[in-house]
Design a protein around this motif. Structure first.
Motif, short mmCIF file in Angstrom:
data_model
loop_
_atom_site.label_atom_id
_atom_site.label_comp_id
_atom_site.label_asym_id
_atom_site.label_seq_id
_atom_site.Cartn_x
_atom_site.Cartn_y
_atom_site.Cartn_z
N ALA A 114 0.82 -1.21 0.00
CA ALA A 114 0.00 0.00 0.00
C ALA A 114 0.85 1.26 0.00
CB ALA A 114 -0.93 0.00 1.20
N LEU A 115 1.99 1.23 0.66
CA LEU A 115 2.86 2.40 0.66
C LEU A 115 3.37 2.68 -0.75
CD1 LEU A 115 4.36 4.65 2.10
CD2 LEU A 115 6.13 3.00 2.75
N TYR A 116 3.73 1.64 -1.48
CA TYR A 116 4.18 1.78 -2.87
C TYR A 116 3.04 2.37 -3.71
CZ TYR A 116 6.39 0.26 -7.31
OH TYR A 116 6.97 0.19 -8.56
N ASN A 117 1.84 1.78 -3.60
CA ASN A 117 0.71 2.26 -4.40
C ASN A 117 0.33 3.69 -4.03
OD1 ASN A 117 0.57 -0.25 -5.67
ND2 ASN A 117 -0.91 -1.06 -4.20
N ASP A 118 0.33 3.99 -2.73
CA ASP A 118 -0.01 5.35 -2.30
C ASP A 118 1.02 6.35 -2.82
OD1 ASP A 118 -2.15 4.26 -0.97
OD2 ASP A 118 -1.27 4.42 1.02
N MET A 119 2.28 5.95 -2.80
CA MET A 119 3.35 6.81 -3.29
C MET A 119 3.14 7.17 -4.77
SD MET A 119 7.37 5.67 -3.55
CE MET A 119 6.99 4.26 -4.62
N MET A 120 2.61 6.21 -5.52
CA MET A 120 2.44 6.44 -6.96
C MET A 120 1.24 7.31 -7.28
SD MET A 120 5.10 5.00 -8.06
CE MET A 120 4.73 5.59 -9.72
N THR A 121 0.29 7.43 -6.36
CA THR A 121 -0.93 8.18 -6.65
C THR A 121 -1.09 9.46 -5.82
OG1 THR A 121 -2.18 6.83 -5.06
CG2 THR A 121 -2.17 6.11 -7.36
N ASP A 122 -0.30 9.61 -4.77
CA ASP A 122 -0.43 10.75 -3.86
C ASP A 122 0.90 11.50 -3.81
OD1 ASP A 122 -0.40 12.37 -1.43
OD2 ASP A 122 -2.19 11.28 -0.81
N GLN A 123 0.91 12.71 -4.32
CA GLN A 123 2.16 13.47 -4.42
C GLN A 123 2.77 13.74 -3.05
OE1 GLN A 123 2.06 17.70 -5.57
NE2 GLN A 123 3.54 17.19 -7.18
N GLN A 124 1.95 14.00 -2.05
CA GLN A 124 2.49 14.29 -0.71
C GLN A 124 3.19 13.06 -0.13
OE1 GLN A 124 -0.71 15.91 1.67
NE2 GLN A 124 -0.37 17.98 0.88
N ILE A 125 2.60 11.90 -0.32
CA ILE A 125 3.24 10.67 0.17
C ILE A 125 4.52 10.40 -0.60
CG2 ILE A 125 2.98 8.16 0.37
CD1 ILE A 125 0.03 8.64 1.00
N ARG A 126 4.47 10.60 -1.91
CA ARG A 126 5.65 10.39 -2.73
C ARG A 126 6.78 11.33 -2.31
NH1 ARG A 126 3.25 10.66 -7.04
NH2 ARG A 126 3.68 12.77 -7.77
N HIS A 127 6.45 12.57 -2.03
CA HIS A 127 7.48 13.52 -1.60
C HIS A 127 8.04 13.13 -0.23
CE1 HIS A 127 6.40 17.12 -4.44
NE2 HIS A 127 6.72 16.03 -5.08
N ALA A 128 7.20 12.61 0.66
CA ALA A 128 7.70 12.16 1.97
C ALA A 128 8.66 10.99 1.79
CB ALA A 128 6.54 11.77 2.87
N VAL A 129 8.32 10.06 0.89
CA VAL A 129 9.21 8.93 0.62
C VAL A 129 10.52 9.43 0.03
CG1 VAL A 129 9.52 6.88 -0.82
CG2 VAL A 129 7.35 7.24 0.38
N MET A 130 10.44 10.34 -0.92
CA MET A 130 11.66 10.89 -1.52
C MET A 130 12.48 11.64 -0.48
SD MET A 130 10.50 12.25 -5.28
CE MET A 130 10.00 11.11 -6.58
N LEU A 131 11.80 12.35 0.41
CA LEU A 131 12.50 13.09 1.46
C LEU A 131 13.25 12.14 2.38
CD1 LEU A 131 12.91 15.95 2.64
CD2 LEU A 131 10.90 15.54 4.07
N SER A 132 12.67 11.00 2.67
CA SER A 132 13.35 10.02 3.52
C SER A 132 14.60 9.48 2.85
CB SER A 132 12.40 8.88 3.89
OG SER A 132 12.15 8.04 2.78
N VAL A 133 14.53 9.24 1.54
CA VAL A 133 15.70 8.74 0.81
C VAL A 133 16.74 9.85 0.69
CG1 VAL A 133 16.49 7.81 -1.41
CG2 VAL A 133 14.32 7.02 -0.42
N ALA A 134 16.29 11.07 0.41
CA ALA A 134 17.22 12.19 0.30
C ALA A 134 17.92 12.46 1.62
CB ALA A 134 16.48 13.45 -0.15
N GLY A 135 17.25 12.21 2.75
CA GLY A 135 17.82 12.48 4.07
C GLY A 135 18.62 11.35 4.65
N PHE A 136 18.73 10.25 3.92
CA PHE A 136 19.56 9.15 4.41
C PHE A 136 21.02 9.61 4.43
CE2 PHE A 136 21.09 4.60 4.10
CZ PHE A 136 20.54 4.21 5.31
N TYR A 137 21.84 8.94 5.24
CA TYR A 137 23.18 9.47 5.48
C TYR A 137 24.12 9.31 4.29
CZ TYR A 137 25.11 4.74 6.11
OH TYR A 137 25.51 3.44 5.93
N ARG A 138 23.70 8.55 3.28
CA ARG A 138 24.51 8.39 2.08
C ARG A 138 23.58 8.22 0.88
NH1 ARG A 138 24.50 3.09 0.37
NH2 ARG A 138 23.98 1.49 1.92
N PRO A 139 24.08 8.43 -0.34
CA PRO A 139 23.21 8.28 -1.51
C PRO A 139 22.71 6.85 -1.66
CG PRO A 139 25.21 9.51 -2.07
CD PRO A 139 25.42 8.95 -0.69
N ILE A 140 21.44 6.72 -1.99
CA ILE A 140 20.82 5.42 -2.20
C ILE A 140 19.67 5.63 -3.18
CG2 ILE A 140 19.23 5.63 -0.24
CD1 ILE A 140 19.76 2.64 0.31
#
Length: 245
Positions: A114-140
């Motif tokens: 559901a998190l994957y599906n929500d990310m694909m249809t909800d811009q706010q959720i997608r941005h939160a997911v991207m923000l978590s990846v961007a804020g990780f301590y190294r590139p991933i």
């Protein structure tokens, strides 16, 4: 089109079952997306799945989901942006730390269910997911579904400094809008013949046939099969052979 093959693993209900289906799949894939303990899996399952990945030289990724083991992460949950970022970091960090302990390097993040599906249809959720990846301590890298909106998603990711891999699905039926047909609908998960036909179509023509019969262009970096779909697991050797042609 050169495609990697990935599978969602470490999702057995009982950690003693790890090594059955997962071990049958692991020798044939390039990438293992490993459950992080929220929707499925636990510390022992993670360790055993990482052991398999190390044995077969498979790239590992984190497969975080909503904290919903009862629903296997397939039910949407109302989470704030801060909560989504924190639950993502918690799960990614668990996989990252355990991977490093086995001399493996976590390469990517692919949200589950559901998190994957929500990310694909909800811009706010997608941005939160991207923000978590961007804020990780190294590139991933972050894995997103390849849809007609891939250009928009790439621009969103670039604005946050996030690198993407786009994903297509071997064993799931597509709707006309480029998203997946919900599992609750008949025919949402392909049988053996339909799976092989879809893999060949993606490989040869860069497209899938949608539920309404249309041809949808799909440009992907990685192709997913689901470890909980016996039909696709049974033909994984054939899927890998098609991709290697």
């Amino acid at each position: 089109m050169s495609l990697m093959l990935n599978a969602d693993l470490g999702e057995a209900i009982d950690s003693r079952l790890v090594g059955g289906t997962d071990e049958a799949i692991m020798p044939h894939i390039h990438q293992a997306s490993i459950a992080c303990g929220y929707h499925a899996g636990d510390h022992l399952m993670i360790q055993r799945t990482l052991n398999l990945a190390a044995r077969y030289g498979v790239m590992v990724g984190a497969h975080p989901g909503y904290p919903d083991p009862q629903g296997f992460g397939r039910r949407s949950m109302a989470c704030s942006r801060d909560e989504l970022v924190a639950l993502m970091h918690y799960q990614i960090s668990a996989l990252d730390g355990m991977s490093r302990s086995q001399n493996l390097s976590l390469a990517y993040v692919k949200p589950h269910g559901a998190l994957y599906n929500d990310m694909m249809t909800d811009q706010q959720i997608r941005h939160a997911v991207m923000l978590s990846v961007a804020g990780f301590y190294r590139p991933i890298r972050l894995v997103l579904q390849a849809t007609p909106d891939a250009g928009l998603h790439r621009r969103e990711a670039e604005a946050m400094g996030v690198m993407l891999w786009f994903e297509a699905f071997a064993d799931r039926r597509y709707a006309g809008n480029g998203l997946l047909v919900p599992r609750s609908e008949p025919g949402a998960v392909h049988d053996r013949e339909a799976t092989l036909a879809q893999v060949e179509q993606i490989k040869r023509h860069g497209s899938v046939t949608t539920l309404d019969g249309g041809a949808l262009p799909v440009t992907a970096d990685t192709l997913c099969i689901h470890g909980d779909n016996p039909e696709s697991v049974a033909v994984i050797r054939e899927i890998r052979a098609l991709l290697d042609q």
